[in-house]
Scaffold this motif. Structure first.
Motif, PDB file in Angstrom:
ATOM      1  N   PHE A 120      74.420  32.388 -50.285  1.00 35.22           N
ATOM      2  CA  PHE A 120      73.150  33.739 -51.618  1.00 35.22           C
ATOM      3  C   PHE A 120      71.868  33.334 -51.406  1.00 35.22           C
ATOM      4  N   TYR A 121      71.615  31.904 -51.312  1.00 32.12           N
ATOM      5  CA  TYR A 121      70.301  31.366 -51.441  1.00 32.12           C
ATOM      6  C   TYR A 121      69.725  32.356 -49.875  1.00 32.12           C
ATOM      7  N   ILE A 122      69.745  31.729 -49.066  1.00 33.64           N
ATOM      8  CA  ILE A 122      69.191  32.469 -47.810  1.00 33.64           C
ATOM      9  C   ILE A 122      69.260  34.124 -47.722  1.00 33.64           C
ATOM     10  N   GLY A 123      70.017  34.603 -48.351  1.00 33.37           N
ATOM     11  CA  GLY A 123      70.095  35.715 -49.196  1.00 33.37           C
ATOM     12  C   GLY A 123      69.320  36.052 -49.660  1.00 33.37           C
ATOM     13  N   ALA A 124      68.266  35.874 -50.641  1.00 32.87           N
ATOM     14  CA  ALA A 124      68.292  36.627 -51.559  1.00 32.87           C
ATOM     15  C   ALA A 124      66.183  35.594 -50.909  1.00 32.87           C
ATOM     16  N   ILE A 125      66.509  34.993 -50.504  1.00 35.78           N
ATOM     17  CA  ILE A 125      65.001  34.592 -49.443  1.00 35.78           C
ATOM     18  C   ILE A 125      64.659  35.536 -47.915  1.00 35.78           C
ATOM     19  N   SER A 126      65.650  35.454 -47.696  1.00 31.58           N
ATOM     20  CA  SER A 126      65.576  36.379 -46.520  1.00 31.58           C
ATOM     21  C   SER A 126      65.065  37.913 -47.318  1.00 31.58           C
ATOM     22  N   ILE A 127      65.858  38.676 -48.016  1.00 32.41           N
ATOM     23  CA  ILE A 127      65.053  39.524 -48.171  1.00 32.41           C
ATOM     24  C   ILE A 127      63.901  39.722 -49.597  1.00 32.41           C
ATOM     25  N   MET A 128      63.473  39.067 -49.600  1.00 30.38           N
ATOM     26  CA  MET A 128      62.447  38.529 -50.348  1.00 30.38           C
ATOM     27  C   MET A 128      61.570  38.590 -49.066  1.00 30.38           C
ATOM     28  N   ASN A 129      61.709  38.139 -48.212  1.00 35.41           N
ATOM     29  CA  ASN A 129      60.985  37.922 -46.900  1.00 35.41           C
ATOM     30  C   ASN A 129      60.649  39.785 -46.270  1.00 35.41           C
ATOM     31  N   THR A 130      61.749  39.466 -46.273  1.00 38.23           N
ATOM     32  CA  THR A 130      61.479  41.659 -45.215  1.00 38.23           C
ATOM     33  C   THR A 130      61.519  42.267 -46.432  1.00 38.23           C
ATOM     34  N   CYS A 131      61.245  42.754 -47.823  1.00 38.35           N
ATOM     35  CA  CYS A 131      60.393  43.402 -48.589  1.00 38.35           C
ATOM     36  C   CYS A 131      58.802  43.021 -48.069  1.00 38.35           C
ATOM     37  N   ALA A 132      58.797  41.698 -48.439  1.00 36.02           N
ATOM     38  CA  ALA A 132      57.138  41.271 -48.511  1.00 36.02           C
ATOM     39  C   ALA A 132      56.226  41.705 -47.257  1.00 36.02           C
ATOM     40  N   LEU A 133      57.282  42.100 -46.389  1.00 31.90           N
ATOM     41  CA  LEU A 133      56.524  42.275 -44.926  1.00 31.90           C
ATOM     42  C   LEU A 133      56.699  43.742 -44.434  1.00 31.90           C
ATOM     43  N   LYS A 134      58.051  44.480 -44.950  1.00 31.94           N
ATOM     44  CA  LYS A 134      58.200  45.777 -45.500  1.00 31.94           C
ATOM     45  C   LYS A 134      56.707  46.044 -46.410  1.00 31.94           C
ATOM     46  N   LEU A 135      56.082  45.768 -46.851  1.00 34.79           N
ATOM     47  CA  LEU A 135      55.297  46.073 -47.635  1.00 34.79           C
ATOM     48  C   LEU A 135      53.780  46.025 -46.962  1.00 34.79           C
ATOM     49  N   VAL A 136      53.768  44.883 -46.326  1.00 31.93           N
ATOM     50  CA  VAL A 136      52.226  45.504 -45.636  1.00 31.93           C
ATOM     51  C   VAL A 136      52.473  46.088 -44.693  1.00 31.93           C
ATOM     52  N   LEU A 137      54.139  46.090 -43.998  1.00 29.83           N
ATOM     53  CA  LEU A 137      53.960  47.134 -43.039  1.00 29.83           C
ATOM     54  C   LEU A 137      53.551  48.410 -43.680  1.00 29.83           C
ATOM     55  N   GLU A 138      53.645  48.983 -44.526  1.00 30.16           N
ATOM     56  CA  GLU A 138      53.784  50.617 -45.222  1.00 30.16           C
ATOM     57  C   GLU A 138      51.847  49.923 -45.553  1.00 30.16           C
ATOM     58  N   ASN A 139      51.554  48.867 -45.787  1.00 33.49           N
ATOM     59  CA  ASN A 139      49.765  49.159 -46.421  1.00 33.49           C
ATOM     60  C   ASN A 139      49.635  47.675 -46.578  1.00 33.49           C
ATOM     61  N   ALA A 140      48.769  47.266 -44.784  1.00 33.09           N
ATOM     62  CA  ALA A 140      48.268  45.906 -45.443  1.00 33.09           C
ATOM     63  C   ALA A 140      46.850  44.999 -45.545  1.00 33.09           C
ATOM     64  N   THR A 141      47.331  45.538 -47.145  1.00 33.21           N
ATOM     65  CA  THR A 141      46.370  44.828 -48.394  1.00 33.21           C
ATOM     66  C   THR A 141      46.208  43.117 -48.191  1.00 33.21           C
ATOM     67  N   ALA A 142      45.203  42.797 -48.453  1.00 37.71           N
ATOM     68  CA  ALA A 142      44.435  41.413 -48.457  1.00 37.71           C
ATOM     69  C   ALA A 142      46.034  40.492 -49.528  1.00 37.71           C
ATOM     70  N   GLY A 143      45.844  40.914 -50.490  1.00 34.67           N
ATOM     71  CA  GLY A 143      46.846  40.590 -51.516  1.00 34.67           C
ATOM     72  C   GLY A 143      48.046  40.237 -50.664  1.00 34.67           C
ATOM     73  N   ARG A 144      49.466  41.486 -50.346  1.00 36.25           N
ATOM     74  CA  ARG A 144      50.055  41.576 -49.250  1.00 36.25           C
ATOM     75  C   ARG A 144      50.465  40.455 -48.378  1.00 36.25           C
ATOM     76  N   ILE A 145      49.541  40.335 -47.580  1.00 36.29           N
ATOM     77  CA  ILE A 145      49.612  39.701 -46.594  1.00 36.29           C
ATOM     78  C   ILE A 145      49.718  38.211 -46.558  1.00 36.29           C
ATOM     79  N   VAL A 146      49.000  37.856 -47.773  1.00 40.67           N
ATOM     80  CA  VAL A 146      48.501  36.667 -48.332  1.00 40.67           C
ATOM     81  C   VAL A 146      50.331  36.358 -48.977  1.00 40.67           C
ATOM     82  N   PHE A 147      51.029  36.916 -49.684  1.00 40.33           N
ATOM     83  CA  PHE A 147      52.067  36.467 -50.606  1.00 40.33           C
ATOM     84  C   PHE A 147      53.122  36.678 -48.697  1.00 40.33           C
ATOM     85  N   LEU A 148      53.232  37.464 -48.772  1.00 36.95           N
ATOM     86  CA  LEU A 148      53.927  37.680 -46.555  1.00 36.95           C
ATOM     87  C   LEU A 148      53.844  36.094 -45.749  1.00 36.95           C
ATOM     88  N   ILE A 149      53.337  35.317 -46.072  1.00 37.55           N
ATOM     89  CA  ILE A 149      52.572  34.156 -45.045  1.00 37.55           C
ATOM     90  C   ILE A 149      52.956  33.690 -46.083  1.00 37.55           C
TER      91      ILE A 149
END
Length: 223
Positions: free
Chosen positions: A147-176
């Motif tokens: 469950f833990y790895i599942g949650a943090i993996s989804i968190m990462n893919t959501c952050a990546l999807k946000l960057v791919l949709e609109n690569a703002t500085a805030g979203r890039i920093v959040f993804l890193i």
């Protein structure tokens, strides 16, 4: 970005915490770890003043606070060794709740939530197959790990999807920050349940963790 001094203070306290933990002075270590984590919570609160996305900021702040609590819980297992297993599992459960808060923070801004979740599930499955081949752990820890790895993996893919949709500085920093958090967790699992625990891996785990949380908090300034 403002409040860099708070980031430096956090990392300095983290270094002191690692030193005392390595010396097995666990009471002092848990206090220092709590103070280091308090720094990224305060950073998130201060950064929130500058953000325009109040929904995201609210849930990120909750996630940061849950991280603080989980940090203390994970190290209390060394102080209360007889209840170390349950304390560790409770800490992991609180971290899981923190990851869910980060995911909830991002959901309103995602154009395709289902795609992000599917990507996260696939990433989690691949990571778990590899991790389970490297560790030996009791079933309770493995179940929590799924469950833990599942949650943090989804968190990462959501952050990546946000960057791919609109690569703002805030979203890039959040993804890193999210990627750093994921690396930290993988190292923690391997070092805790692997064949041999190494001090160098503990330093790696904590360094990526605090950098990740600091970046997530800082990202609020750039949204």
């Amino acid at each position: 970005m403002k409040y860099i001094w708070l980031c430096l203070l956090c990392l300095a306290i983290m270094a002191a915490f690692i030193y005392f933990e390595h010396k097995e002075n666990y009471v002092v270590a848990v206090v220092l770890k709590g103070l280091a984590s308090l720094c990224f919570v305060v950073l998130g609160i201060l950064s929130n003043i500058q953000t325009l996305d109040m929904h995201l900021a609210k849930f990120v702040k909750i996630g940061l606070f849950l991280g603080l609590i989980a940090d203390v819980m994970l190290n209390l297992r060394f102080v209360f060794k007889k209840k170390g297993k349950i304390v560790f599992l409770v800490g992991i459960l609180i971290f899981l709740a923190g990851h869910i808060m980060y995911i909830v923070a991002m959901l309103p801004n995602l154009l395709n939530v289902s795609l992000s979740i599917i990507g996260g599930v696939i990433l989690a499955a691949l990571l778990l197959i590899w991790i389970f081949s490297k560790i030996e752990a009791q079933m309770a820890f493995k179940i929590f790990g799924v469950f833990y790895i599942g949650a943090i993996s989804i968190m990462n893919t959501c952050a990546l999807k946000l960057v791919l949709e609109n690569a703002t500085a805030g979203r890039i920093v959040f993804l890193i920050g999210a990627i750093s958090f994921l690396i930290s967790d993988i190292v923690l699992i391997l070092n805790t349940f692997g064949k041999e625990s190494k001090f160098s891996l503990r330093i790696t785990n904590l360094s990526f963790y605090y950098i990740g949380q600091l970046l997530i908090a800082l990202s609020l300034q750039l949204l």
